[in-house]
Design an enzyme around this catalytic site. Structure first.
Site, PDB file in Angstrom:
ATOM      1  N   HIS A   1       5.432  11.459   3.075  1.00  0.00           N
ATOM      2  CA  HIS A   1       6.191  11.321   4.323  1.00  0.00           C
ATOM      3  C   HIS A   1       6.668   9.871   4.541  1.00  0.00           C
ATOM      4  O   HIS A   1       6.666   9.369   5.655  1.00  0.00           O
ATOM      5  CB  HIS A   1       5.396  11.862   5.519  1.00  0.00           C
ATOM      6  CG  HIS A   1       4.053  11.202   5.754  1.00  0.00           C
ATOM      7  ND1 HIS A   1       2.957  11.892   6.209  1.00  0.00           N
ATOM      8  CD2 HIS A   1       3.645   9.925   5.613  1.00  0.00           C
ATOM      9  CE1 HIS A   1       1.943  11.070   6.330  1.00  0.00           C
ATOM     10  NE2 HIS A   1       2.331   9.860   5.986  1.00  0.00           N
TER      11      HIS A   1
ATOM     12  N   HIS B   1      -0.132   4.909  -3.211  1.00  0.00           N
ATOM     13  CA  HIS B   1       0.569   3.752  -2.649  1.00  0.00           C
ATOM     14  C   HIS B   1      -0.422   2.821  -1.976  1.00  0.00           C
ATOM     15  O   HIS B   1      -1.478   3.248  -1.506  1.00  0.00           O
ATOM     16  CB  HIS B   1       1.704   4.135  -1.695  1.00  0.00           C
ATOM     17  CG  HIS B   1       1.340   4.846  -0.418  1.00  0.00           C
ATOM     18  ND1 HIS B   1       0.581   5.990  -0.364  1.00  0.00           N
ATOM     19  CD2 HIS B   1       1.671   4.581   0.869  1.00  0.00           C
ATOM     20  CE1 HIS B   1       0.467   6.398   0.897  1.00  0.00           C
ATOM     21  NE2 HIS B   1       1.113   5.550   1.672  1.00  0.00           N
TER      22      HIS B   1
ATOM     23  N   GLU C   1      -4.446   8.954   2.153  1.00  0.00           N
ATOM     24  CA  GLU C   1      -3.758  10.022   2.909  1.00  0.00           C
ATOM     25  C   GLU C   1      -3.855  11.374   2.219  1.00  0.00           C
ATOM     26  O   GLU C   1      -3.746  12.421   2.863  1.00  0.00           O
ATOM     27  CB  GLU C   1      -2.270   9.673   3.091  1.00  0.00           C
ATOM     28  CG  GLU C   1      -2.012   8.542   4.062  1.00  0.00           C
ATOM     29  CD  GLU C   1      -0.524   8.201   4.189  1.00  0.00           C
ATOM     30  OE1 GLU C   1      -0.189   7.433   5.098  1.00  0.00           O
ATOM     31  OE2 GLU C   1       0.301   8.675   3.384  1.00  0.00           O
TER      32      GLU C   1
END
Lengths: 129, 280
Positions: B12, B193, B240
């Site tokens: 996202h 990331h 995440e």
């Protein structure tokens, strides 16, 4: 039982845990205040005066003025809160994040296009690639 | 009765939302990212659910450091796009499904998952970028959305195991809701990331692809991976990915892979995307 923190030996990384969050509470709440256009305008007009309204440490205030994001993270800041500062400056995540790496923005963008920073040699402090 | 028909996972990344909003999706940098969603958009148009339970994390938008709920469910009628520092995204207001949300909240609390109930909340890029990727730029979103916010910003987040088990509890909850609704569960965020410190920019394609393999075929085993492996291998923000396990727990043990996509980079991040169908 003491807390288990296995993440302190990851190089170049500060995990924003509840201890860091406690240190950075006022810094991060200042960042949240920049989510409205009126506050952004007031901050831009006089950054130092705006920062004085928040009970941050002098080091945290200087870190904001210098946009020294590595320093702010060491003082309890978190990137998603700090994003409110660099968004106010008109910078993207990529532009702001590159300033923490010691690379030029152009070199950082190119590294990402080339597949990003390799995990090899970057898993443990002191590890050789 | 309501039933879960399919699950979707997707990154996202905020820059993806900016690319949509600023009309840059055809630029050479972005074209391969959006091309990876074309087949899914067609599938979605033919398999439109009534409601999406959208698992995402708030990025210091709705939740400041004053209150940080580990799991929070949005029970409101609607949710406005948040101003994250550059003004709200120009996307439709998200319409909720308060009846199903309240049902899920009560059901999963009775199954020992103590969700925080949210009756007023703005939603940030974590929720709206996945909608843009699968639905483009409609005047109104074509489905109702129940936001399920997971804390993955303030460490420690919930374990992968806990997320996977919450997914199973959501599966039970949806299956006991009387009205005949088609429901999808989406898990968002990731993949590898890191957005902070000198190690920023870390990407681990091998680890990400192994994660995708296991999410499809070995979710039980994958759910036992500890946080430290995510941090070390997939970057501090790669954590995440535990949210994808909520989606997977909500589906059946065996699923049908409809679409799989992986691309590096979008801004600082590896993009991963799956569409999984429950057996009929």
């Amino acid at each position: 039982m003491s807390l288990h923190k296995p993440y302190t030996d990851v190089p170049g990384t500060t995990i924003f845990d509840a201890d860091q969050a406690r240190k950075g509470y006022h810094l991060n709440q200042f960042c949240m205040s920049l989510m409205g256009p009126e506050n952004r305008a007031r901050f831009k007009a006089d950054e130092r005066a705006y920062l004085e309204e928040w009970p941050m440490t002098p080091e945290q205030r200087e870190g904001v003025l210098a946009r020294d994001y590595n320093k702010l993270i060491s003082l309890g800041g978190n990137v998603y809160f700090l994003a409110k500062i660099f968004s106010t400056d008109g910078l993207s995540f990529q532009q702001a994040v590159s300033t923490m790496t010691g690379m030029t923005p152009e070199a950082y963008v190119q590294m990402m296009v080339n597949g990003g920073r390799s995990p090899e040699g970057n898993r443990y402090i002191g590890e050789k690639p | 009765m309501a039933r879960i028909t399919a699950g979707v996972t997707t990154s996202h990344v905020p820059a993806i939302g900016a690319a949509v909003d600023l009309g840059k999706t055809g630029e050479p940098y972005w074209k391969p990212v959006f091309a990876g969603y074309e087949a899914s958009k067609r599938w979605m148009a033919e398999n439109l659910p009534d409601v999406i339970i959208l698992v995402y994390n708030d990025h210091a938008s709705a939740f400041s450091l004053d209150i940080v709920p580990t799991f929070a469910i949005g029970c409101a009628e609607s949710f406005a796009p948040a101003d994250e520092g550059w003004g709200p995204r120009p996307v439709p207001v998200v319409q909720g499904h308060p009846e199903l949300a309240a049902h899920i909240a009560q059901s999963v609390i009775q199954q020992d998952f103590d969700l925080t109930i949210i009756n007023k909340m703005d939603v940030d890029h974590g929720l709206t970028v996945p909608l843009s990727l699968l639905f483009g730029q409609p005047r109104a979103w074509p489905v109702k959305v129940i936001p399920l916010a997971v804390n993955v910003v303030l460490y420690p987040p919930p374990s992968g195991r806990r997320c996977y088990e919450l997914g199973k509890a959501i599966r039970n909850a949806v299956g006991s809701f009387e009205p005949d609704l088609k429901v999808q569960v989406w898990g968002t965020g990731g993949m590898s990331h890191q957005l902070q410190g000198p190690r920023a920019g870390l990407i681990n394609q091998a680890w990400d692809n192994h994660f995708l393999d296991r999410l499809i075929d070995d979710p039980e085993g994958l759910s036992r991976v500890p946080h430290i492996e995510y941090v070390r291998e997939a970057g501090s923000e790669g954590i995440e990915l535990v949210m994808w396990l909520i989606m997977r727990g909500a589906l059946q043990p065996k699923v049908k892979l409809i679409h799989r996509f992986y691309h590096v980079p979008a801004s600082n991040t590896a993009v991963g995307h799956l569409v999984l169908e429950n057996p009929a």
